[in-house]
Motif scaffolding. Structure first.
Motif, PDB file in Angstrom:
ATOM      1  N   PHE A  45      44.544  37.416  47.979  1.00 52.73           N
ATOM      2  CA  PHE A  45      43.535  38.224  47.294  1.00 52.73           C
ATOM      3  C   PHE A  45      44.183  39.443  46.644  1.00 52.73           C
ATOM      4  CE2 PHE A  45      39.867  36.726  50.267  1.00 52.73           C
ATOM      5  CZ  PHE A  45      39.835  35.519  49.589  1.00 52.73           C
ATOM      6  N   ALA A  46      45.146  40.054  47.346  1.00 50.52           N
ATOM      7  CA  ALA A  46      45.825  41.227  46.787  1.00 50.52           C
ATOM      8  C   ALA A  46      46.661  40.854  45.574  1.00 50.52           C
ATOM      9  CB  ALA A  46      46.700  41.880  47.859  1.00 50.52           C
ATOM     10  N   GLU A  47      47.290  39.670  45.613  1.00 53.58           N
ATOM     11  CA  GLU A  47      48.168  39.254  44.518  1.00 53.58           C
ATOM     12  C   GLU A  47      47.390  38.771  43.295  1.00 53.58           C
ATOM     13  OE1 GLU A  47      52.077  37.677  47.049  1.00 53.58           O
ATOM     14  OE2 GLU A  47      50.617  36.240  46.251  1.00 53.58           O
ATOM     15  N   ARG A  48      46.318  38.010  43.517  1.00 50.41           N
ATOM     16  CA  ARG A  48      45.642  37.337  42.409  1.00 50.41           C
ATOM     17  C   ARG A  48      44.238  37.846  42.118  1.00 50.41           C
ATOM     18  NH1 ARG A  48      46.532  30.998  44.068  1.00 50.41           N
ATOM     19  NH2 ARG A  48      48.674  31.167  44.891  1.00 50.41           N
ATOM     20  N   GLY A  49      43.651  38.558  43.090  1.00 49.60           N
ATOM     21  CA  GLY A  49      42.242  38.889  42.986  1.00 49.60           C
ATOM     22  C   GLY A  49      41.405  37.822  43.657  1.00 49.60           C
ATOM     23  N   VAL A  50      40.284  38.222  44.208  1.00 54.12           N
ATOM     24  CA  VAL A  50      39.462  37.300  44.994  1.00 54.12           C
ATOM     25  C   VAL A  50      38.992  36.120  44.155  1.00 54.12           C
ATOM     26  CG1 VAL A  50      37.325  37.076  46.309  1.00 54.12           C
ATOM     27  CG2 VAL A  50      38.721  39.123  46.573  1.00 54.12           C
ATOM     28  N   ALA A  51      38.560  36.374  42.934  1.00 57.52           N
ATOM     29  CA  ALA A  51      37.967  35.314  42.116  1.00 57.52           C
ATOM     30  C   ALA A  51      38.955  34.202  41.797  1.00 57.52           C
ATOM     31  CB  ALA A  51      37.410  35.906  40.826  1.00 57.52           C
ATOM     32  N   ALA A  52      40.254  34.529  41.744  1.00 56.19           N
ATOM     33  CA  ALA A  52      41.267  33.550  41.333  1.00 56.19           C
ATOM     34  C   ALA A  52      41.817  32.739  42.495  1.00 56.19           C
ATOM     35  CB  ALA A  52      42.415  34.260  40.615  1.00 56.19           C
ATOM     36  N   GLY A 127      36.633  46.584  46.888  1.00 54.88           N
ATOM     37  CA  GLY A 127      35.473  46.167  46.106  1.00 54.88           C
ATOM     38  C   GLY A 127      35.371  44.675  45.890  1.00 54.88           C
ATOM     39  N   ASP A 128      36.506  43.996  45.660  1.00 49.22           N
ATOM     40  CA  ASP A 128      36.450  42.551  45.434  1.00 49.22           C
ATOM     41  C   ASP A 128      35.896  41.819  46.650  1.00 49.22           C
ATOM     42  OD1 ASP A 128      37.421  42.783  42.892  1.00 49.22           O
ATOM     43  OD2 ASP A 128      39.463  42.137  43.363  1.00 49.22           O
ATOM     44  N   LEU A 129      36.354  42.216  47.826  1.00 53.69           N
ATOM     45  CA  LEU A 129      35.880  41.568  49.049  1.00 53.69           C
ATOM     46  C   LEU A 129      34.416  41.905  49.311  1.00 53.69           C
ATOM     47  CD1 LEU A 129      38.889  42.061  51.491  1.00 53.69           C
ATOM     48  CD2 LEU A 129      38.187  39.964  50.339  1.00 53.69           C
ATOM     49  N   VAL A 130      34.035  43.162  49.082  1.00 54.79           N
ATOM     50  CA  VAL A 130      32.638  43.540  49.289  1.00 54.79           C
ATOM     51  C   VAL A 130      31.742  42.760  48.332  1.00 54.79           C
ATOM     52  CG1 VAL A 130      30.973  45.423  49.224  1.00 54.79           C
ATOM     53  CG2 VAL A 130      33.266  45.833  50.119  1.00 54.79           C
ATOM     54  N   LEU A 131      32.163  42.655  47.068  1.00 60.47           N
ATOM     55  CA  LEU A 131      31.374  41.917  46.089  1.00 60.47           C
ATOM     56  C   LEU A 131      31.223  40.456  46.504  1.00 60.47           C
ATOM     57  CD1 LEU A 131      29.904  41.789  43.388  1.00 60.47           C
ATOM     58  CD2 LEU A 131      32.122  41.407  42.291  1.00 60.47           C
ATOM     59  N   MET A 132      32.295  39.850  46.977  1.00 58.34           N
ATOM     60  CA  MET A 132      32.222  38.462  47.417  1.00 58.34           C
ATOM     61  C   MET A 132      31.251  38.313  48.585  1.00 58.34           C
ATOM     62  SD  MET A 132      33.135  35.320  47.121  1.00 58.34           S
ATOM     63  CE  MET A 132      34.464  35.499  45.930  1.00 58.34           C
ATOM     64  N   SER A 133      31.313  39.216  49.535  1.00 63.60           N
ATOM     65  CA  SER A 133      30.440  39.114  50.699  1.00 63.60           C
ATOM     66  C   SER A 133      28.980  39.369  50.330  1.00 63.60           C
ATOM     67  CB  SER A 133      30.880  40.090  51.792  1.00 63.60           C
ATOM     68  OG  SER A 133      30.644  41.433  51.415  1.00 63.60           O
TER      69      SER A 133
END
Length: 206
Positions: A45-52, A127-133
């Motif tokens: 997630f840190a390297e690519r971003g959650v969405a990828a 934020g990426d993880l919060v948005l996913m959850s």
């Protein structure tokens, strides 16, 4: 702020329990797999971003079967929630036991402002993880234990201020702190500091 002459006296927010996932007894091999999955997911997630990142990517990086991953976490939203647990627990502990103004010892209004600033910074980091959850399913944000913790914390502080409808006001404070809404507002305001200053000024006005 108007006084809440009819509302019940609140317990101090320091009496709130930590609302993180309950510990589940697990075998040693299950624990190893869980830790491998979480470490792999955090790195990807840190390297690519959650969405990828897909669940298949996480399973391959962790060296576990896809079935194991899905049984343990359900989907990527469940995986995001698991990753967030530790970070959210730390913020909850700061609210309950940390130094003021975030923790006990400062006036309620000051603590509310400190929470808004601390949670905005939390969203900047995670934020990426919060948005996913939060987008895992309809209403996922409001069902989460952490959201309920933030809400109860704010309600307790608002009751100390003796304002009317502290339950509704707590929801209004949290509304702009949903991950997607927060990002839109932050980008419009130009920076985290600018947005937080606007939110705190707005809170002071009502």
């Amino acid at each position: 702020m108007p006084r809440d002459s009819n509302g019940p006296q609140s317990a101090s927010s320091t009496e709130l329990p930590l609302l993180t996932s309950a510990a589940v007894p697990e075998r040693a091999d299950a624990r190893r797999n869980r830790l491998k999955v979480l470490a792999a997911a955090e790195l990807l997630f840190a390297e690519r971003g959650v969405a990828a990142v897909s669940m298949d990517d996480v399973a391959a990086a962790a060296g576990v079967g896809k079935g194991t991953l899905y049984r343990r976490f359900g989907d990527k939203g469940g995986l995001a929630i698991a990753l967030l647990d530790e970070q959210e627990r730390r913020l909850q502990e700061d609210l309950l036991q940390g130094p003021p103004p975030l923790g006990p010892g400062a006036p309620a209004a000051v603590r509310i402002a400190a929470f808004v600033r601390a949670y905005a910074e939390f969203l900047d980091q995670h934020g990426d993880l919060v948005l996913m959850s939060e987008s895992n399913s309809v209403g996922a944000r409001f069902r989460g234990g952490s959201y309920q913790f933030w809400r109860l914390h704010l309600v307790a502080l608002l009751r100390e201020l003796e304002v009317d409808r502290p339950d509704v006001r707590a929801e209004l404070i949290l509304a702009p702190l949903g991950a997607e809404t927060y990002r839109q507002l932050r980008d419009t305001a130009g920076s985290t500091d600018a947005l937080v200053d606007l939110l705190i000024t707005w809170l002071d006005s009502y």
